[in-house]
Design an enzyme around this catalytic site. Structure first.
Site, PDB file in Angstrom:
ATOM      1  N   SER A  17       3.820   2.313   8.446  1.00 51.88           N
ATOM      2  CA  SER A  17       3.738   1.134   7.357  1.00 51.88           C
ATOM      3  C   SER A  17       4.819   1.118   6.615  1.00 51.88           C
ATOM      4  CB  SER A  17       2.641   1.847   6.466  1.00 51.88           C
ATOM      5  OG  SER A  17       1.347   1.758   6.879  1.00 51.88           O
ATOM      6  N   HIS A  31       0.770  -1.193   0.002  1.00 49.65           N
ATOM      7  CA  HIS A  31      -0.028  -0.070   0.002  1.00 49.65           C
ATOM      8  C   HIS A  31       0.788   1.228   0.002  1.00 49.65           C
ATOM      9  CE1 HIS A  31       0.273  -0.245   4.668  1.00 49.65           C
ATOM     10  NE2 HIS A  31       0.293   1.156   4.399  1.00 49.65           N
ATOM     11  N   ASP A  62       1.330  -7.745   2.188  1.00 47.91           N
ATOM     12  CA  ASP A  62       1.467  -6.451   2.025  1.00 47.91           C
ATOM     13  C   ASP A  62       2.859  -6.005   1.751  1.00 47.91           C
ATOM     14  OD1 ASP A  62       0.981  -3.745   1.830  1.00 47.91           O
ATOM     15  OD2 ASP A  62      -0.364  -3.473   3.682  1.00 47.91           O
TER      16      ASP A  62
END
Length: 716
Positions: free
Chosen positions: A651, A86, A223
C-alpha cells in the site's frame, strides 16, 4: 545446507525460464540475473542497474517504509512523500478533532510552517542488503533447540549491528530469513522520526467507497496522502524539533502525465508484507478455519463500533482508524475463504504435494533422507495445534479487543516504575507511561467499549466449550446469575481504568493496590491464564513445523531447478513488474483497465456516508475543469489496474512506467484473487492503483495547493 547454497548460486547464473504471467516479488540484488530479459521484452527501458545498485544512487533510494506497514516514495528534493490515504489514516486521525476534522474536511499546508508533526510516525530508507547465510550457518552449528537458535541469531544480529554502526534509533539492522530459513540477509535501515502531514483529501475522496468498495474493482478512490521528512541541519535523522529542516534526499521520483494504455509496462517497488506461496494443503485448511473465527468475531464488534460512530462525530474520529484496521482484514478474509473454495486452491496444493512426494521418492535414499519428512512434519504440527490454534484465536479476537481490559495492563507497568529506587529512571518511565495513556484515552469512548465488552463476552461464551472459558465467567454465574450485562455494568462502574483522571489520581497517590487489584486487571489476568496454555501449545509445535517448512521449500527449489523462484514476501524491499491489463472476472463480464471521475458521480449516494461526493468535486466535474490532468479522451482518470504481484505492505508503493517515472500509487488487490497471498492467479490477479493524474488534480484543483505542484518534478 551446502546444497541449498549451491542452488542459490545456480539460480543466479541460470537463464530465466518462463514463469506464470508476471508473477513474482523479486529481490533487488537478483534482478539482473533473473529478470532483465523478461523486463526488456515487456518494454521496460530502465535497466536493473538503474533500479538497484548499493554502490550508487538508484531508484531504490526514493522508496521508503512508511510507518510500520506501508510503502511511500520521495517525490521532491525537499523530502516530500506520497503514500496512500489509508496509510496516513492513523496519523490524520490522531491530528484531528471535532474542531479540526481533517478526516472529514481534508488538510492542505500552503507552506512548510503549516505542516503538522505526526507524532510517532517514521520513514525508513534502505541502507544496505547483505547475504550473511554463511555466518548464520556457522552461528547455528552448535544449536540444538529453538531457544538455542534464537539466542545464536540474536547474538549474530547484535554483532552485525555493532559493525554497521546501528544505534537502535536512527540506524537499525535486522537479520532476516528468506526461503523458509534457507537464506539470510542482514538489512540496515536509516529511520527518520520527524515526519509532518502536508496534505490529505477528505475521506469522501481518500476513502470513497469505504468498506463496500474495499478489495473491489471497478474502484473510484483517491487513496493518497502527503507527508514530509524532516532532518537536522546536517541532513541527518533527528527527533522532532522546530529547528529541523526538510530532508534533502539522494533521489526522488519524476512524475509522468503521459498515462498508460492496455499493455503498457508497469512496475512496483515497495515492501510487501507477507505471502505464503509455499503453503501446503493442511496449512490452507488451518488458515480457512482461523479466518472463519476472525470473521465471526469482528462482524459483531464492528457492528457495535459503527453504530456508535454514526451516532456521534467525536466517536467517529476516535474509532475511525481502529475500525478501518479491523474491517480491512475482516473483508480480506471473507474474500480469501470465498476464493479458496471457488478456485479449488486446497486441491491444487494437494496435487503439488503429490508431485513433490513422487520427486522425493524417485531420488533415492539420499533425497528421501533430506526431504522425506518435510510434509509429514508440517501436517503433524498443523494437526497437533489445531484445537489450541482455534481457541487462541477466539480468545484473542474477542477478549483481546476489549479496550478496558487491555489498558489495565498498565497497572503492572506503573507498579514496576514506582518500585524503582533511581528517581530519574522512575520519573522517565512514569512520564512515558503517562504519555501512552493520554494517547489511549484521547481515542477512547467508555460507553462504546462497554457495549463491545458485552458483545464479546457473550459471543465467546456461545463459541467455545464451557471448560475453556476464563475463570471470570464463574463470577458471572455465581455473583450475577449469569447476567453478562450486569457483570459488565459492575466492572465499568468500579474500574478506575475507565478514565485517565482516575488513573492519574492513583499514580499521584502511589496507590499501587488500586492500580493492580482493579476489577479490569482481574479480568485481564483471567484472560491471560486461559490464553497462555494455548499459546504455549502452539510454541511446542513450532520447531517441527519450521523444520518441515524449511525442508519443503528447499526441496521445492531443488525440484524446480532452472526456474527463477522468488522468496515469500517478508516486508523487505521487492520489485514486481508486469503490464496494465483489463480482465474477465466471470463469464460474459469484462472489467476495463481504468476508471474515471464519471464513475464517482455515478456511485454518488448522499444517504450513504461511504458514497458522499463533495460539492466542489462535483463542480469541477460539471465544468470539466481537469486542467492538464485529463487523458487524451478528455476524461479525468481516477484508478487503473495491472497484473502486478502485490500484497499488504505494498500500500502506497509507486507504480512506475517503463522509464521509472511515477504514474500511480498502489492501494489494493481485487476480490477475484483474494487467495493471492497463497497462490498467484494470472488471469484474475490485479493490482488497483490511484492514477497520479487524479492525485495531482485533487491537490491543485480541489485543494488549491499549487505550492506542492510547483515542488514536484513533473514530466509532461
Amino acid at each position: 545446507m551446502k546444497k541449498i547454497k549451491l542452488l542459490s548460486l545456480m539460480l543466479l547464473l541460470l537463464p530465466l525460464t518462463p514463469v506464470k504471467a508476471d508473477e513474482g516479488m523479486w529481490l533487488l540484488p537478483l534482478l539482473e540475473k533473473m529478470n532483465s530479459g523478461r523486463m526488456t521484452e515487456l518494454g521496460f527501458e530502465i535497466t536493473p542497474q538503474e533500479i538497484y545498485d548499493l554502490n550508487n544512487t538508484t531508484l531504490k533510494d526514493a522508496i521508503v517504509i512508511f510507518g510500520n506497514g506501508c510503502t511511500g516514495e520521495i517525490v521532491s528534493d525537499q523530502g516530500l512523500v506520497f503514500t496512500n490515504h489509508h496509510c496516513g489514516y492513523a496519523s490524520i486521525q490522531q491530528l484531528s478533532s471535532v474542531e479540526h476534522n481533517y478526516l472529514k474536511d481534508g488538510f492542505w499546508a500552503m507552506n512548510t510552517n503549516e505542516e503538522l508533526y505526526a507524532e510517532g510516525l517514521t520513514v525508513s530508507f534502505l541502507e544496505s542488503f547483505t547475504d550473511v547465510t554463511d555466518q548464520v550457518e556457522k552461528a547455528l552449528k552448535k544449536s540444538k533447540t529453538q531457544e538455542d537458535k534464537a539466542k545464536a541469531l540474536d547474538k549474530l544480529q547484535d554483532k552485525l549491528c555493532k559493525k554497521a554502526g546501528c544505534d537502535d534509533k536512527f540506524i537499525v539492522g535486522r537479520l532476516t530469513s528468506f526461503y523458509g530459513g534457507n537464506t539470510y540477509y542482514f538489512i540496515v535501515y536509516k529511520i527518520f522520526r520527524d515526519i509532518r502531514l502536508v496534505g490529505t483529501p477528505p475521506s469522501s475522496i481518500g476513502k470513497f467507497g469505504a468498506d463496500t468498495d474495499n478489495w473491489m474493482w471497478p474502484r473510484h478512490t483517491g487513496d493518497f496522502s502527503i507527508f514530509r521528512v524532516y532532518a537536522d541541519k546536517d541532513n541527518n535523522p533527528a527527533e522532532y524539533s522546530e529547528d529541523n529542516v526538510p530532508y534533502s534526499p539522494e533521489r526522488h521520483l519524476r512524475i509522468s502525465l503521459a498515462g498508460y494504455e492496455e499493455g503498457s509496462p508497469a512496475m512496483i517497488m515497495g515492501y510487501p508484507g507477507t505471502t505464503n506461496r509455499f503453503m501446503t494443503a493442511s496449512e490452507l485448511a488451518e488458515q480457512r478455519e482461523r479466518n472463519e473465527v476472525a470473521i465471526k468475531v469482528r462482524t459483531v464488534r464492528q457492528d457495535v463500533l459503527m453504530a456508535d460512530m454514526q451516532a456521534d462525530p467525536k466517536i467517529m474520529i476516535q474509532y475511525a482508524s481502529k475500525y478501518a484496521g479491523s474491517s480491512n482484514g475482516w473483508k480480506k478474509w471473507i474474500g480469501m475463504n470465498e476464493t479458496f473454495a471457488k478456485l479449488g486452491v486446497q486441491d491444487r496444493r494437494a496435487e503439488e504435494e503429490v508431485a513433490f512426494t513422487e520427486w522425493v521418492n524417485a531420488g533415492g535414499q539420499e533425497r528421501i533422507d533430506r526431504y522425506g519428512d518435510a510434509l509429514k512434519n508440517i501436517d503433524e504440527a498443523v494437526a497437533g495445534r489445531k484445537a489450541d490454534n482455534l481457541l487462541a484465536a477466539y480468545l484473542r479476537e474477542s477478549l483481546g479487543s476489549i479496550e478496558l481490559v487491555n489498558v489495565s495492563a498498565y497497572g503492572g507497568m506503573i507498579k514496576e516504575a514506582l518500585d524503582k529506587k533511581d528517581q530519574e529512571k522512575k520519573d522517565a518511565e512514569l512520564a512515558s507511561i503517562e504519555a501512552a495513556l493520554e494517547n489511549f484515552y484521547k481515542d477512547y469512548s467508555m460507553p462504546t467499549d462497554k457495549k463491545v465488552a458485552v458483545a464479546m463476552i457473550s459471543l465467546l461464551k456461545e463459541s467455545i466449550p464451557a471448560e475453556e472459558l476464563p475463570s471470570f465467567y464463574q463470577e458471572i454465574d455465581s455473583c450475577f446469575g449469569g447476567d453478562i450485562n450486569a457483570f459488565v455494568e459492575d466492572l465499568y462502574s468500579k474500574s478506575l481504568y475507565t478514565s485517565l483522571d482516575k488513573v492519574k489520581a492513583a499514580v499521584d497517590a502511589a496507590d499501587v493496590s488500586a492500580l493492580t487489584d482493579d476489577p479490569a486487571c482481574k479480568v485481564l489476568i483471567s484472560y491471560i491464564k486461559s490464553y497462555n496454555p494455548h499459546q504455549q501449545a502452539l510454541i511446542e509445535y513450532a520447531e517441527q513445523f519450521a523444520q518441515g517448512k524449511k525442508d519443503y521449500i528447499a526441496g521445492t527449489l531443488e525440484m524446480r531447478e532452472g526456474e527463477a523462484i522468488y522468496p515469500d514476501a517478508n516486508f523487505t524491499m521487492r520489485l514486481t513488474y508486469g503490464t496494465v491489463l483489463p480482465y474477465y472476472p466471470r463469464d460474459a463480464v469484462f472489467y476495463n483497465y481504468y476508471t474515471t471521475l464519471k464513475g464517482v458521480m455515478e456511485k454518488e449516494d448522499p444517504s450513504n456516508w461511504e458514497f458522499v461526493v463533495p460539492e466542489k468535486l462535483k463542480e469541477l466535474y460539471e465544468a470539466k475543469d481537469f486542467g492538464r490532468y485529463a487523458n487524451d479522451k478528455g476524461e479525468m482518470p481516477v484508478a487503473f489496474i495491472s497484473n502486478l504481484d502485490i500484497t499488504g505492505g505494498n500500500s502506497g508503493s509507486p507504480i512506475m512506467n517503463g522509464r521509472g517515472e511515477l504514474i500511480g500509487l498502489a492501494f489494493d488487490g481485487n476480490w477475484e484473487s483474494m487467495s493471492g497471498d497463497i497462490i498467484f492467479e494470472p488471469e484474475l490477479q490485479r493490482c488497483i492503483s490511484v492514477d497520479i493524474r487524479y492525485v495531482l488534480f485533487i491537490i491543485e484543483k480541489y485543494g488549491g495547493a499549487t505550492n506542492l505542484i510547483e515542488e514536484l518534478d513533473i514530466v509532461e
